[in-house]
Design a protein around this motif. Structure first.
Motif, PDB file in Angstrom:
ATOM      1  N   TRP A  21      44.357  40.279  29.873  1.00 56.83           N
ATOM      2  CA  TRP A  21      45.166  40.018  31.060  1.00 56.83           C
ATOM      3  C   TRP A  21      44.291  39.723  32.275  1.00 56.83           C
ATOM      4  O   TRP A  21      44.648  38.890  33.103  1.00 56.83           O
ATOM      5  CB  TRP A  21      46.095  41.181  31.342  1.00 56.83           C
ATOM      6  N   VAL A  22      43.165  40.397  32.375  1.00 56.84           N
ATOM      7  CA  VAL A  22      42.245  40.124  33.485  1.00 56.84           C
ATOM      8  C   VAL A  22      41.704  38.699  33.373  1.00 56.84           C
ATOM      9  O   VAL A  22      41.638  37.965  34.365  1.00 56.84           O
ATOM     10  CB  VAL A  22      41.090  41.153  33.519  1.00 56.84           C
ATOM     11  N   VAL A  23      41.328  38.291  32.165  1.00 60.88           N
ATOM     12  CA  VAL A  23      40.794  36.936  31.964  1.00 60.88           C
ATOM     13  C   VAL A  23      41.852  35.884  32.297  1.00 60.88           C
ATOM     14  O   VAL A  23      41.561  34.894  32.976  1.00 60.88           O
ATOM     15  CB  VAL A  23      40.271  36.768  30.518  1.00 60.88           C
ATOM     16  N   VAL A  24      43.072  36.082  31.852  1.00 60.55           N
ATOM     17  CA  VAL A  24      44.146  35.132  32.155  1.00 60.55           C
ATOM     18  C   VAL A  24      44.397  35.095  33.668  1.00 60.55           C
ATOM     19  O   VAL A  24      44.608  34.030  34.253  1.00 60.55           O
ATOM     20  CB  VAL A  24      45.430  35.476  31.373  1.00 60.55           C
ATOM     21  N   GLY A  25      44.345  36.266  34.314  1.00 53.92           N
ATOM     22  CA  GLY A  25      44.493  36.315  35.770  1.00 53.92           C
ATOM     23  C   GLY A  25      43.395  35.533  36.469  1.00 53.92           C
ATOM     24  O   GLY A  25      43.654  34.816  37.447  1.00 53.92           O
ATOM     25  N   LEU A  26      42.173  35.642  35.979  1.00 55.33           N
ATOM     26  CA  LEU A  26      41.071  34.868  36.555  1.00 55.33           C
ATOM     27  C   LEU A  26      41.283  33.367  36.352  1.00 55.33           C
ATOM     28  O   LEU A  26      40.937  32.558  37.219  1.00 55.33           O
ATOM     29  CB  LEU A  26      39.736  35.297  35.945  1.00 55.33           C
TER      30      LEU A  26
END
Length: 99
Positions: A21-26
Protein backbone atom coordinates in the motif's frame (compact mmCIF):
# COMPACT_ATOMS: atom_id res chain seq x y z
CA UNK A 1 2.65 -26.07 12.28
CA UNK A 2 2.67 -24.31 15.58
CA UNK A 3 0.56 -21.35 16.57
CA UNK A 4 3.72 -19.26 17.00
CA UNK A 5 4.76 -19.97 13.40
CA UNK A 6 1.32 -19.04 12.07
CA UNK A 7 1.30 -15.82 14.08
CA UNK A 8 4.70 -14.88 12.70
CA UNK A 9 3.56 -15.71 9.18
CA UNK A 10 0.43 -13.56 9.57
CA UNK A 11 2.53 -10.66 10.86
CA UNK A 12 4.92 -10.94 7.91
CA UNK A 13 2.06 -11.03 5.42
CA UNK A 14 0.48 -7.98 7.07
CA UNK A 15 3.80 -6.17 6.74
CA UNK A 16 4.02 -7.11 3.07
CA UNK A 17 0.48 -5.85 2.48
CA UNK A 18 1.26 -2.57 4.26
CA UNK A 19 4.44 -2.19 2.20
CA UNK A 20 2.44 -2.75 -0.98
CA UNK A 21 0.00 0.00 0.00
CA UNK A 22 2.88 2.37 0.70
CA UNK A 23 4.40 1.63 -2.73
CA UNK A 24 1.07 2.18 -4.50
CA UNK A 25 0.65 5.43 -2.54
CA UNK A 26 4.08 6.56 -3.71
CA UNK A 27 3.08 5.69 -7.28
CA UNK A 28 0.01 7.97 -7.06
CA UNK A 29 2.03 10.65 -5.26
CA UNK A 30 4.50 10.68 -8.14
CA UNK A 31 1.67 11.34 -10.59
CA UNK A 32 0.29 14.07 -8.32
CA UNK A 33 3.75 15.67 -8.21
CA UNK A 34 3.91 15.79 -12.01
CA UNK A 35 0.30 16.83 -12.72
CA UNK A 36 -0.82 18.57 -9.50
CA UNK A 37 -4.18 16.85 -10.03
CA UNK A 38 -5.82 16.32 -6.64
CA UNK A 39 -7.25 13.04 -7.88
CA UNK A 40 -3.85 11.40 -7.47
CA UNK A 41 -3.21 13.07 -4.10
CA UNK A 42 -6.47 11.72 -2.65
CA UNK A 43 -5.61 8.22 -3.89
CA UNK A 44 -2.10 8.42 -2.40
CA UNK A 45 -3.47 9.52 0.97
CA UNK A 46 -6.06 6.75 0.88
CA UNK A 47 -3.47 4.04 0.29
CA UNK A 48 -1.17 5.46 2.98
CA UNK A 49 -4.05 5.47 5.45
CA UNK A 50 -4.67 1.81 4.63
CA UNK A 51 -0.99 1.01 5.24
CA UNK A 52 -1.00 2.74 8.63
CA UNK A 53 -4.26 1.02 9.51
CA UNK A 54 -2.79 -2.40 8.65
CA UNK A 55 0.29 -1.70 10.77
CA UNK A 56 -1.85 -0.66 13.76
CA UNK A 57 -4.03 -3.76 13.41
CA UNK A 58 -0.92 -5.95 13.41
CA UNK A 59 0.77 -4.18 16.31
CA UNK A 60 -2.32 -4.20 18.49
CA UNK A 61 -3.22 -7.79 17.52
CA UNK A 62 -6.72 -6.42 17.26
CA UNK A 63 -9.68 -7.61 15.32
CA UNK A 64 -10.25 -5.93 11.97
CA UNK A 65 -13.92 -5.50 12.81
CA UNK A 66 -13.02 -3.14 15.69
CA UNK A 67 -14.89 0.14 15.05
CA UNK A 68 -11.66 2.18 15.14
CA UNK A 69 -9.99 0.15 12.40
CA UNK A 70 -13.19 -0.11 10.43
CA UNK A 71 -13.73 3.65 10.70
CA UNK A 72 -10.25 4.37 9.31
CA UNK A 73 -10.99 2.06 6.40
CA UNK A 74 -14.30 3.84 5.72
CA UNK A 75 -12.51 7.21 5.70
CA UNK A 76 -9.88 5.80 3.35
CA UNK A 77 -12.51 4.58 0.90
CA UNK A 78 -14.29 7.90 1.32
CA UNK A 79 -11.17 9.65 0.03
CA UNK A 80 -11.31 7.51 -3.10
CA UNK A 81 -14.97 8.40 -3.60
CA UNK A 82 -14.12 12.08 -3.04
CA UNK A 83 -11.39 11.87 -5.69
CA UNK A 84 -13.77 10.34 -8.21
CA UNK A 85 -16.50 12.85 -7.40
CA UNK A 86 -14.15 15.83 -7.74
CA UNK A 87 -12.73 14.51 -10.99
CA UNK A 88 -16.23 14.34 -12.49
CA UNK A 89 -17.22 17.88 -11.49
CA UNK A 90 -17.25 20.50 -14.24
CA UNK A 91 -14.13 22.64 -14.37
CA UNK A 92 -14.28 26.11 -12.91
CA UNK A 93 -13.38 28.99 -15.20
CA UNK A 94 -10.03 29.53 -13.48
CA UNK A 95 -9.06 25.87 -14.04
CA UNK A 96 -10.10 25.90 -17.71
CA UNK A 97 -7.77 28.82 -18.49
CA UNK A 98 -4.75 26.93 -17.19
CA UNK A 99 -2.64 25.12 -19.80
Amino acid sequence: MTAEFLTGLADNLAGAIAFGWVVVGLFFFKFWHHTRDRFFLWFALSFWMEAVNRIFITISSGDESDPLFYGIRVISYGLILLAIWQKNQPLRRRDRDRP
